[in-house]
Motif scaffolding. Structure first.
Motif, mmCIF file in Angstrom:
data_model
loop_
_atom_site.group_PDB
_atom_site.id
_atom_site.type_symbol
_atom_site.label_atom_id
_atom_site.label_comp_id
_atom_site.label_asym_id
_atom_site.label_seq_id
_atom_site.Cartn_x
_atom_site.Cartn_y
_atom_site.Cartn_z
ATOM 1 N N HIS A 1 -19.524 -7.006 -17.658
ATOM 2 C CA HIS A 1 -19.060 -7.909 -16.898
ATOM 3 C C HIS A 1 -18.143 -7.410 -15.877
ATOM 4 C CE1 HIS A 1 -19.826 -10.765 -20.328
ATOM 5 N NE2 HIS A 1 -20.562 -10.728 -19.918
ATOM 6 N N TYR A 2 -18.241 -7.437 -14.585
ATOM 7 C CA TYR A 2 -17.557 -6.924 -13.649
ATOM 8 C C TYR A 2 -16.681 -8.184 -12.864
ATOM 9 C CZ TYR A 2 -17.326 -5.286 -8.566
ATOM 10 O OH TYR A 2 -16.882 -5.040 -7.221
ATOM 11 N N ASN A 3 -15.402 -7.737 -12.806
ATOM 12 C CA ASN A 3 -14.338 -8.647 -12.096
ATOM 13 C C ASN A 3 -13.808 -8.230 -10.717
ATOM 14 O OD1 ASN A 3 -14.755 -10.521 -14.196
ATOM 15 N ND2 ASN A 3 -13.558 -9.494 -15.515
ATOM 16 N N PHE A 4 -13.772 -8.961 -9.802
ATOM 17 C CA PHE A 4 -13.359 -8.539 -8.265
ATOM 18 C C PHE A 4 -11.972 -9.542 -7.877
ATOM 19 C CE2 PHE A 4 -13.474 -7.594 -3.754
ATOM 20 C CZ PHE A 4 -13.643 -6.093 -3.963
ATOM 21 N N PRO A 5 -10.981 -9.241 -8.292
ATOM 22 C CA PRO A 5 -9.910 -10.105 -7.950
ATOM 23 C C PRO A 5 -9.682 -9.864 -6.444
ATOM 24 C CG PRO A 5 -9.102 -8.583 -9.300
ATOM 25 C CD PRO A 5 -10.535 -8.218 -9.306
ATOM 26 N N MET B 1 -20.119 1.567 -8.298
ATOM 27 C CA MET B 1 -20.189 2.926 -8.889
ATOM 28 C C MET B 1 -19.087 3.374 -9.945
ATOM 29 S SD MET B 1 -23.258 3.818 -7.830
ATOM 30 C CE MET B 1 -23.683 1.954 -8.337
ATOM 31 N N ALA B 2 -17.649 2.957 -9.311
ATOM 32 C CA ALA B 2 -16.726 3.141 -10.299
ATOM 33 C C ALA B 2 -16.829 2.666 -11.775
ATOM 34 C CB ALA B 2 -15.554 2.951 -9.669
ATOM 35 N N THR B 3 -17.443 1.480 -11.692
ATOM 36 C CA THR B 3 -17.613 0.948 -12.853
ATOM 37 C C THR B 3 -18.632 1.433 -13.841
ATOM 38 O OG1 THR B 3 -17.141 -1.518 -11.855
ATOM 39 C CG2 THR B 3 -18.607 -1.479 -13.924
ATOM 40 N N ILE B 4 -19.564 2.009 -13.180
ATOM 41 C CA ILE B 4 -20.375 2.839 -14.121
ATOM 42 C C ILE B 4 -19.818 4.142 -14.649
ATOM 43 C CG2 ILE B 4 -22.510 4.463 -14.039
ATOM 44 C CD1 ILE B 4 -23.570 2.461 -11.675
ATOM 45 N N CYS B 5 -19.242 4.697 -13.723
ATOM 46 C CA CYS B 5 -18.273 6.006 -14.241
ATOM 47 C C CYS B 5 -17.445 5.577 -15.373
ATOM 48 C CB CYS B 5 -17.433 6.904 -13.042
ATOM 49 S SG CYS B 5 -18.720 7.380 -11.998
ATOM 50 N N GLY B 6 -16.479 4.719 -14.938
ATOM 51 C CA GLY B 6 -15.433 4.065 -15.821
ATOM 52 C C GLY B 6 -15.795 3.566 -17.023
ATOM 53 N N GLY B 7 -16.999 2.794 -16.929
ATOM 54 C CA GLY B 7 -17.569 2.061 -18.226
ATOM 55 C C GLY B 7 -18.441 3.095 -19.259
ATOM 56 N N LEU C 1 -26.041 -4.104 -12.097
ATOM 57 C CA LEU C 1 -26.476 -2.635 -11.694
ATOM 58 C C LEU C 1 -25.735 -1.852 -12.415
ATOM 59 C CD1 LEU C 1 -27.613 -0.814 -9.628
ATOM 60 C CD2 LEU C 1 -25.441 -0.998 -8.298
ATOM 61 N N ALA C 2 -24.492 -2.069 -12.910
ATOM 62 C CA ALA C 2 -23.769 -1.007 -13.811
ATOM 63 C C ALA C 2 -24.497 -1.117 -15.214
ATOM 64 C CB ALA C 2 -22.509 -1.287 -14.047
ATOM 65 N N LYS C 3 -25.071 -2.283 -15.870
ATOM 66 C CA LYS C 3 -25.519 -2.397 -17.103
ATOM 67 C C LYS C 3 -26.925 -1.663 -16.730
ATOM 68 C CE LYS C 3 -28.119 -5.660 -20.135
ATOM 69 N NZ LYS C 3 -28.547 -6.914 -20.205
ATOM 70 N N ARG C 4 -27.842 -1.995 -15.777
ATOM 71 C CA ARG C 4 -29.130 -1.292 -15.648
ATOM 72 C C ARG C 4 -29.006 0.210 -15.728
ATOM 73 N NH1 ARG C 4 -32.911 -4.747 -12.956
ATOM 74 N NH2 ARG C 4 -33.609 -3.120 -11.536
ATOM 75 N N VAL D 1 -26.899 5.118 -6.085
ATOM 76 C CA VAL D 1 -27.694 5.843 -7.178
ATOM 77 C C VAL D 1 -26.821 6.446 -8.312
ATOM 78 C CG1 VAL D 1 -29.172 7.862 -7.466
ATOM 79 C CG2 VAL D 1 -28.884 7.030 -4.958
ATOM 80 N N ALA D 2 -27.324 5.923 -9.728
ATOM 81 C CA ALA D 2 -26.652 6.421 -10.734
ATOM 82 C C ALA D 2 -27.623 6.991 -11.829
ATOM 83 C CB ALA D 2 -26.236 5.119 -11.428
ATOM 84 N N GLY D 3 -27.148 7.841 -12.404
ATOM 85 C CA GLY D 3 -27.857 8.690 -13.433
ATOM 86 C C GLY D 3 -27.243 9.710 -14.263
#
Length: 727
Positions: free
Chosen positions: A409-413, A468-474, A436-439, A523-525
């Protein structure tokens, strides 16, 4: 009713388009059929343009419950809030069709796609894209291009074009490419994890001995290499070119007479532009060079005020000056990149901004990470739950509800970009970025995990790809919560600026470069390849070799980020809030004893030891979780004690023979007698005495010994009587 039917068979899709049949008052409409699926797509336009310089396009993809012969669940029996799949599909259609509109088109347009009959084997996203595109193409809106979409799967290492939904269940790749002619407009991609079984032959010291091969199971994240990705996109591009030609040829006779619409010319006041370029170039460059997004915006506002004051005697309003200054600023940004290889913040084209990482900073959270990259900052948290915590959802193509055991779950205040705005329901953008982060993360998570995981990303500051920061931090939040992963996953946002034959590829783009650039490429991986990708192109298309270079540069940037993440991972100290868990197995035949009559035994264990218990009835797997390690271990020992209690063998009694028993329990209708084999048998009140007994408690007490006679035995059921009754 007269209708025009166009049947097209291309890329493994057998489609039917019916024009001049439904919704005739719309600007354009179609009834689309594929298999048993029927979709209605309609386009409407407001012929009064908006004053702002943007395309007010709205896409709505709606699934009707009746399409699957269902009535909506819940209290309200009608469709209301769209589900995540509907929202994400609307977003995909929007991103694919938006590039078809000419620059300067400012008329409100609404495209509605409704599923009115479902098919459990039809890819609804591909169907929605084609239905919407055909309705737009034949409408009275002057759009002279059609799109086509190709989904590519990989089953048993073989490429499958537009796999059915059942085939997608077996695919290790999900790549959706949308384009028009030879131009790629939109890409969505993810890899799908799978479990692989290896048979390893064992060298024998004694050749006479027979040894079974050693079987090892491991998980593959099925990442895609850069070169393979380019090859797959090339295949999709060829298929798209063939399909769009077939669509445009088939739809051409049904195009309506186009409306006469005013397209705002893409020109500016040349005199004002020349004046700003001559007198304010250095000040513009200085404003651009401010690192912080808010500071840069402030400096540009100050510069605009200076220009307004200087030209107050001339007939230039504030809006025009702002527009011309923004155009000049854009050109400066692009010239700096293309001519000087310098970016607004002074970085090299392939340089990633400074990164800082802090893990488990929240003491009461299972896993947390504060990931900061330049002026983008994300607080990611991971929470571990049981199976019952899963999100239940139902797609129109499903026969039953499904459970989502991994959520992002992504939140952008608004405050993340300095805006004073109310925090409400998640927007389409927030749902899209979370998806996208989940995938990206899901292929690396242990697919045998039997609980539920929720990752939440709170964007605290944004200046370039918070997704992309969500992917790294997540990812690091998951590792902080001790979630098993095949590898770390990182993401990077790429951009491109091009003029004619000259182009520059940018790594880790910030907001300014996204706004003034020509491509947004995420791009994520892992270190092994790509797990997820998303691309939107503002140009007409992209050269395959440029795409290859962009992927190579993205890989270099991703490896740099992964190196920093590995250092942070090595310093993780587990949160004290993390639940303590014990996994073990018992004999499946003992599960009934653990659960007890009507669940009484397992409820007592849960309450006594303050734990949660999950049991797999098939293989006897048990998971005990709780916040106190000693109580979790005590619960495990208690369960194992029950499971290890020897199975009692029931005696075969001699009928008519007396046996010594023990009164276990007295009830109104008789007494339960514990027999010599440990099993209980019923002595009915009518078999205690020949005379009437009103109250057994007057004659007997629980725990007393008693002599009984076995009258009959049928399996575990034993019928008793007293010697007095038989005398």
């Amino acid at each position: 009713m007269q209708k025009e039917v166009v049947k097209i068979n291309t890329n493994n899709l057998d489609e039917s388009y019916e024009f001049d049949y439904i919704a005739k008052q719309a600007s354009g409409a179609v009834m689309y059929r594929q298999g048993k699926a029927v979709l209605i797509a309609a386009v409407a336009i407001d012929e009064e343009p908006v004053d702002e310089e943007f395309l007010p396009l709205t896409v709505q993809y709606i699934e009707k419950a009746y399409a699957a012969a269902k009535i909506p669940g819940g209290f309200i029996k009608r469709e209301s809030k769209p589900g995540d799949f509907e929202t994400l599909t609307s977003r995909i259609v929007d991103r694919s069709l938006r590039p078809l509109f000419p620059k300067g088109f400012h008329y409100p347009v609404t495209i509605t796609v409704m599923v009115v009959s479902s098919d459990s084997d039809v890819d609804m996203q591909v169907a929605a894209l084609h239905a919407a595109s055909s309705a737009l193409y034949v409408s009275d809106i002057p759009i002279n291009k059609s799109i086509a979409s190709v989904r590519i799967g990989k089953i048993d290492d073989k490429i499958v074009i537009n796999p059915t939904l059942s085939q997608q269940d077996d695919s290790t790749l999900d790549l959706l490419v949308v384009g028009s002619g030879s131009d790629v407009l939109m890409i969505e991609m993810r890899s799908v994890a799978s479990e692989v079984i290896d048979d390893i032959e064992v060298d024998l010291v004694d050749p006479i001995m027979e040894v079974e091969p050693l079987v090892i199971e491991h998980q593959e994240s099925n990442e895609i290499s850069d070169d393979e990705m380019v090859e797959l996109i090339s295949i999709a591009t060829q298929k798209i070119a063939e399909a769009t030609q077939a669509y445009e040829d088939g739809f051409a006779p049904y195009i309506k007479q186009p409306l006469t619409l005013h397209i705002v010319p893409d020109n500016i006041d040349e005199e004002l532009y020349s004046h700003i370029a001559s007198h304010y170039e250095s000040q513009t460059r200085d404003a651009i060079s401010h690192m912080a997004k808010s500071e840069r915006s402030t400096e540009l506002k100050k510069l605009r005020k200076v220009i307004e004051d200087e030209l107050k005697d001339k007939d230039y309003d504030s809006e025009l000056i702002s527009k011309v200054l923004d155009r000049f600023k854009r050109q400066i940004v692009r010239d700096m990149i293309l001519q000087d290889n310098i970016r607004a913040d002074g970085r090299a084209l392939d340089e990633v901004r400074a990164i800082s990482i802090e893990t488990n900073l929240l003491p009461s959270v299972h896993g947390s990470c504060l990931f900061t990259r330049g002026q983008t900052q994300v607080l990611a948290t991971a929470t571990i739950g049981d199976k019952k915590d899963a999100q239940m959802f139902e797609l129109i193509t499903d026969k039953k509800a499904q459970n989502e055991n991994f959520m992002v779950h992504y939140n952008f205040p608004g405050y993340s970009v300095g805006e004073a705005s109310f925090i409400g329901a998640p927007s389409r953008r927030e749902l899209g970025h979370g998806n996208l982060a989940k995938r990206a993360l899901e292929p690396a998570i242990d697919i045998t995990f039997d609980g539920t995981i929720r990752v939440v990303s709170e964007v605290l500051e944004s200046n370039g790809s918070s997704s992309m920061a969500t992917i790294c931090g997540g990812c690091l939040a998951l590792r902080s919560a001790d979630v098993e992963m095949t590898d770390l996953v990182a993401g990077i946002a790429m951009g491109m600026v091009s003029e004619g034959d000259k182009y520059a590829i940018l790594s880790d783009i910030m907001g300014l470069e996204d706004h003034d650039g020509d491509m947004d490429f995420k791009v994520a991986g892992t270190t092994n390849g790509i797990t997820a990708m998303q691309m939107d192109i503002k140009l007409g298309g992209i050269d395959i070799e440029i795409l290859r270079k962009a992927l190579y540069q993205a890989t270099a940037g991703r490896e740099h980020i992964l190196g920093l993440m590995k250092q942070a991972e090595s310093n993780i100290q587990q949160s004290q809030a993390l639940p303590k868990t014990e996994h073990f197995k018992i004999n499946p035949s003992k599960i009934g004893d653990i659960i007890g009559k009507a669940g009484a035994t397992i409820r007592d264990i849960i309450e006594k030891f303050e734990v949660t218990i999950d049991i797999d009835r098939n293989d006897g797997g048990v998971k005990v979780s709780g916040h106190h390690e000693d109580k979790v271990k005590a619960a495990k020992e208690h369960i194992q004690t029950i499971a290890n209690t020897p199975v009692k063998e029931q005696m075969i009694y001699e009928l008519g023979k007396e046996y010594q028993g023990k009164i276990k329990k007295i009830v109104d209708f008789g007494m339960f007698i514990e027999m010599p084999d440990g099993y209980d048998a019923l002595l009915h009140i009518s078999k205690v005495s020949k005379s009437r007994i009103d109250n057994l408690y007057d004659l007997y007490h629980e725990g007393d010994s008693i002599i009984v006679v076995v009258m009959e035995q049928k399996g575990k059921k034993v019928e008793l009587a007293t010697p007095e009754y038989l005398a």
